[in-house]
Design an enzyme around this catalytic site. Structure first.
Site, mmCIF file in Angstrom:
data_model
loop_
_atom_site.group_PDB
_atom_site.id
_atom_site.type_symbol
_atom_site.label_atom_id
_atom_site.label_comp_id
_atom_site.label_asym_id
_atom_site.label_seq_id
_atom_site.Cartn_x
_atom_site.Cartn_y
_atom_site.Cartn_z
ATOM 1 N N ARG A 1 64.419 46.365 13.188
ATOM 2 C CA ARG A 1 65.249 45.982 14.339
ATOM 3 C C ARG A 1 65.347 44.460 14.339
ATOM 4 N NH1 ARG A 1 62.322 47.508 19.382
ATOM 5 N NH2 ARG A 1 61.429 45.437 19.352
ATOM 6 N N GLN B 1 62.570 38.651 13.572
ATOM 7 C CA GLN B 1 63.253 37.633 14.378
ATOM 8 C C GLN B 1 64.049 36.676 13.481
ATOM 9 O OE1 GLN B 1 59.390 36.618 15.514
ATOM 10 N NE2 GLN B 1 59.550 37.276 17.645
ATOM 11 N N ARG C 1 61.036 35.463 29.853
ATOM 12 C CA ARG C 1 61.778 35.360 28.587
ATOM 13 C C ARG C 1 63.236 35.766 28.791
ATOM 14 N NH1 ARG C 1 56.729 37.244 26.424
ATOM 15 N NH2 ARG C 1 57.426 39.385 26.220
ATOM 16 N N ARG C 2 63.480 36.752 29.671
ATOM 17 C CA ARG C 2 64.866 37.159 29.960
ATOM 18 C C ARG C 2 65.605 36.015 30.662
ATOM 19 N NH1 ARG C 2 62.628 40.565 27.384
ATOM 20 N NH2 ARG C 2 63.526 39.167 25.870
ATOM 21 N N LYS D 1 71.021 27.168 18.242
ATOM 22 C CA LYS D 1 71.564 28.535 18.350
ATOM 23 C C LYS D 1 72.487 28.882 17.168
ATOM 24 C CE LYS D 1 74.727 31.168 21.320
ATOM 25 N NZ LYS D 1 74.448 32.477 20.765
ATOM 26 N N LYS E 1 67.249 37.989 17.698
ATOM 27 C CA LYS E 1 67.273 36.527 17.505
ATOM 28 C C LYS E 1 65.873 35.924 17.628
ATOM 29 C CE LYS E 1 72.054 35.784 18.839
ATOM 30 N NZ LYS E 1 73.028 35.011 19.647
ATOM 31 N N HIS F 1 73.038 41.261 22.229
ATOM 32 C CA HIS F 1 74.138 41.431 23.193
ATOM 33 C C HIS F 1 75.272 40.486 22.854
ATOM 34 C CE1 HIS F 1 70.140 41.794 25.070
ATOM 35 N NE2 HIS F 1 70.617 42.971 25.421
ATOM 36 N N ASP G 1 57.170 45.860 18.253
ATOM 37 C CA ASP G 1 57.781 44.591 18.661
ATOM 38 C C ASP G 1 57.203 43.449 17.829
ATOM 39 O OD1 ASP G 1 59.004 46.016 20.657
ATOM 40 O OD2 ASP G 1 57.914 45.085 22.305
ATOM 41 N N MET G 2 57.942 42.356 17.759
ATOM 42 C CA MET G 2 57.403 41.153 17.119
ATOM 43 C C MET G 2 57.161 40.107 18.195
ATOM 44 S SD MET G 2 56.331 40.046 14.249
ATOM 45 C CE MET G 2 57.092 40.876 12.850
ATOM 46 N N LYS H 1 54.001 46.597 21.689
ATOM 47 C CA LYS H 1 53.590 45.276 21.193
ATOM 48 C C LYS H 1 52.194 45.380 20.569
ATOM 49 C CE LYS H 1 56.041 42.114 24.259
ATOM 50 N NZ LYS H 1 57.245 42.872 24.054
HETATM 51 P P1 FDA Z 1 72.272 35.522 23.076
HETATM 52 O O1 FDA Z 1 71.022 35.033 23.684
HETATM 53 O O2 FDA Z 1 73.126 34.550 22.326
HETATM 54 O O3 FDA Z 1 73.117 36.231 24.197
HETATM 55 C C1 FDA Z 1 74.442 36.699 23.983
HETATM 56 C C2 FDA Z 1 75.028 37.065 25.336
HETATM 57 O O4 FDA Z 1 74.327 38.201 25.860
HETATM 58 C C3 FDA Z 1 74.846 35.975 26.397
HETATM 59 O O5 FDA Z 1 75.903 35.063 26.356
HETATM 60 C C4 FDA Z 1 74.818 36.787 27.657
HETATM 61 O O6 FDA Z 1 76.117 37.146 28.042
HETATM 62 C C5 FDA Z 1 74.096 38.040 27.236
HETATM 63 N N1 FDA Z 1 72.648 37.944 27.458
HETATM 64 C C6 FDA Z 1 71.672 37.756 26.541
HETATM 65 N N2 FDA Z 1 70.461 37.739 27.115
HETATM 66 C C7 FDA Z 1 70.682 37.897 28.430
HETATM 67 C C8 FDA Z 1 69.845 37.952 29.574
HETATM 68 N N3 FDA Z 1 68.518 37.850 29.470
HETATM 69 N N4 FDA Z 1 70.429 38.136 30.785
HETATM 70 C C9 FDA Z 1 71.755 38.259 30.922
HETATM 71 N N5 FDA Z 1 72.609 38.214 29.872
HETATM 72 C C10 FDA Z 1 72.082 38.034 28.659
HETATM 73 N N6 FDA Z 1 62.596 39.345 20.889
HETATM 74 C C11 FDA Z 1 61.425 39.135 20.230
HETATM 75 O O7 FDA Z 1 61.050 37.987 19.981
HETATM 76 N N7 FDA Z 1 60.664 40.214 19.838
HETATM 77 C C12 FDA Z 1 61.050 41.496 20.054
HETATM 78 O O8 FDA Z 1 60.338 42.444 19.693
HETATM 79 C C13 FDA Z 1 62.294 41.721 20.722
HETATM 80 N N8 FDA Z 1 62.758 42.988 20.934
HETATM 81 C C14 FDA Z 1 64.038 43.171 21.404
HETATM 82 C C15 FDA Z 1 64.604 44.453 21.422
HETATM 83 C C16 FDA Z 1 65.923 44.617 21.810
HETATM 84 C C17 FDA Z 1 66.515 45.990 21.822
HETATM 85 C C18 FDA Z 1 66.699 43.491 22.195
HETATM 86 C C19 FDA Z 1 68.139 43.634 22.598
HETATM 87 C C20 FDA Z 1 66.145 42.236 22.201
HETATM 88 C C21 FDA Z 1 64.817 42.054 21.809
HETATM 89 N N9 FDA Z 1 64.244 40.783 21.791
HETATM 90 C C22 FDA Z 1 63.048 40.607 21.137
HETATM 91 C C23 FDA Z 1 64.914 39.651 22.473
HETATM 92 C C24 FDA Z 1 65.791 38.834 21.508
HETATM 93 O O9 FDA Z 1 64.987 38.095 20.628
HETATM 94 C C25 FDA Z 1 66.720 37.876 22.259
HETATM 95 O O10 FDA Z 1 65.928 36.961 22.975
HETATM 96 C C26 FDA Z 1 67.681 38.542 23.234
HETATM 97 O O11 FDA Z 1 68.184 39.734 22.718
HETATM 98 C C27 FDA Z 1 68.870 37.604 23.565
HETATM 99 O O12 FDA Z 1 69.581 37.327 22.409
HETATM 100 P P2 FDA Z 1 71.030 37.931 22.074
HETATM 101 O O13 FDA Z 1 71.012 38.412 20.664
HETATM 102 O O14 FDA Z 1 71.431 38.931 23.066
HETATM 103 O O15 FDA Z 1 72.006 36.688 22.036
#
Ligand code: FDA
Length: 310
Positions: free
Chosen positions: A182, A161, A291-292, A199, A185, A230, A132-133, A98
């Site tokens: 990369r 993002q 955040r998770r 969303k 969302k 994911h 990272d962003m 970061k």
């Molecule tokens: P979405 O949130 O719609 O989730 C889809 C499905 O995945 C959910 O229905 C659930 O099943 C599962 N899921 C998702 N998150 C979960 C969780 N926390 N616990 C359990 N299940 C979960 N953001 C950012 O602002 N800056 C960054 O630098 C990064 N870097 C980054 C790297 C990588 C490799 C990943 C995968 C993600 C990031 N993120 C990030 C986070 C990103 O912005 C986002 O918040 C998460 O990936 C969740 O979004 P999804 O695309 O998974 O979709």
């Protein structure tokens, strides 16, 4: 944005809550679902286990908004050592960092110098640095850091993002540089003028950006396109968009977080896609963990359950 998500993201910024949570054993137990441990060695051991399943890793030491130059120097030194440790163990792991962990809030030039040191060490070790962003106020500075790093070495990529309204223009401007991208969302609390609150709009924006990354200009510029999600429906749409362009599963690279959708990670690998798992470690896990939770408020149940586990 749902109320629960708003509350969790607001809580992620509270030093008081951080102090309370990090002391509680049941919270630490719940956190372990998303991170294998606090030490680099824990992350490297997890990377080794993932590799056995055909899953290379990206390692990131949790931390953000450091408050002193000395702290930022220590982060740089930690990562320099991490590149050496990865090489020494022949581990399959890249690094993600970061900008505010490298002192972006303090002095932009010194932050850039630290980043360039990491990019140089990664280059020497045949490795790659992901940037990272963070919150939207950091986007211009982060893209500038990326451009400067990319001007020196090719082994650098940045996170964009999809929830930000500005990202299509940022992506177009970044493509000619050939930097890795990369796409995610977006994980922070942002005002509606800056980021799509719904969303469905974020998902639509993600797919449109993914298509831009799969298109000929990005490929000709040598952009390493990574989809950090994911979301199974979204990843299926991305693979379908790739197929329409005559690209195969191996032309799509997905990155996912440790402990989330592990079965999907393996399924994508079996299908021939490239998948990496981002493994976090370190003791500054509170804002990241919140955040998770905000991404999936049902995760709060795991915290509650861990209160009753022995
Ligand atoms: P979405 O949130 O719609 O989730 C889809 C499905 O995945 C959910 O229905 C659930 O099943 C599962 N899921 C998702 N998150 C979960 C969780 N926390 N616990 C359990 N299940 C979960 N953001 C950012 O602002 N800056 C960054 O630098 C990064 N870097 C980054 C790297 C990588 C490799 C990943 C995968 C993600 C990031 N993120 C990030 C986070 C990103 O912005 C986002 O918040 C998460 O990936 C969740 O979004 P999804 O695309 O998974 O979709």
């Amino acid at each position: 944005m749902g109320i629960m998500r708003t509350v969790l993201l607001a809580g992620s910024q509270s030093p008081w809550l951080r102090r309370q949570a990090t002391r509680r054993r049941f919270v630490r137990r719940a956190v372990s679902r998303f991170m294998p441990g606090e030490q680099l060695g824990d992350a490297l051991a997890a990377a080794e286990r993932l590799r056995a399943q055909g899953l290379p890793a990206v390692l990131t030491r949790l931390g953000e908004n450091v408050a002193s130059e000395a702290e930022a120097d220590a982060v740089r030194d930690h990562y320099l050592g991490a590149f050496d440790a990865i090489a020494a163990q022949s581990a399959e792991a890249e690094i993600s960092v970061k900008p505010t962990q490298l002192g972006l809030d303090l002095d932009r030039e010194r932050c850039c110098a630290r980043l360039l040191a990491l990019v140089e060490r990664a280059h020497q070790r045949g490795n790659f640095v992901w940037i990272d962003m963070e919150q939207s106020g950091y986007v211009d500075a982060t893209l500038e850091l990326t451009r400067r790093a990319r001007a020196v070495r090719a082994n650098v990529g940045v996170c964009l993002q999809a929830y930000l309204r500005r990202t299509p223009a940022d992506l177009q401007a970044l493509i000619p540089s050939g930097a890795g991208v990369r796409l995610v969302k977006g994980a922070y609390m942002e005002p509606a003028e800056v980021a799509f609150p719904a969303k469905a709009d974020v998902d639509r924006a993600f797919l449109a950006l993914a298509e831009t990354l799969l298109d000929a200009p990005a490929r000709a510029a040598g952009v390493r396109a990574v989809f950090g999600t994911h979301d199974r429906a979204l990843s299926a749409s991305i693979r379908a968009a790739a197929a329409r362009r005559g690209l195969g599963p191996a032309d799509c690279e997905f990155h996912m977080l440790f402990g989330i959708q592990a079965r999907e990670q393996e399924r994508l690998v079996a299908e021939g896609a490239r998948v990496r798992v981002l493994v976090s470690y370190g003791d500054y896990w509170f804002p990241w963990y919140m955040r998770r939770l905000a991404e999936r408020p049902a995760n709060v149940l795991f915290v509650v359950r861990s209160l009753f586990r022995r």
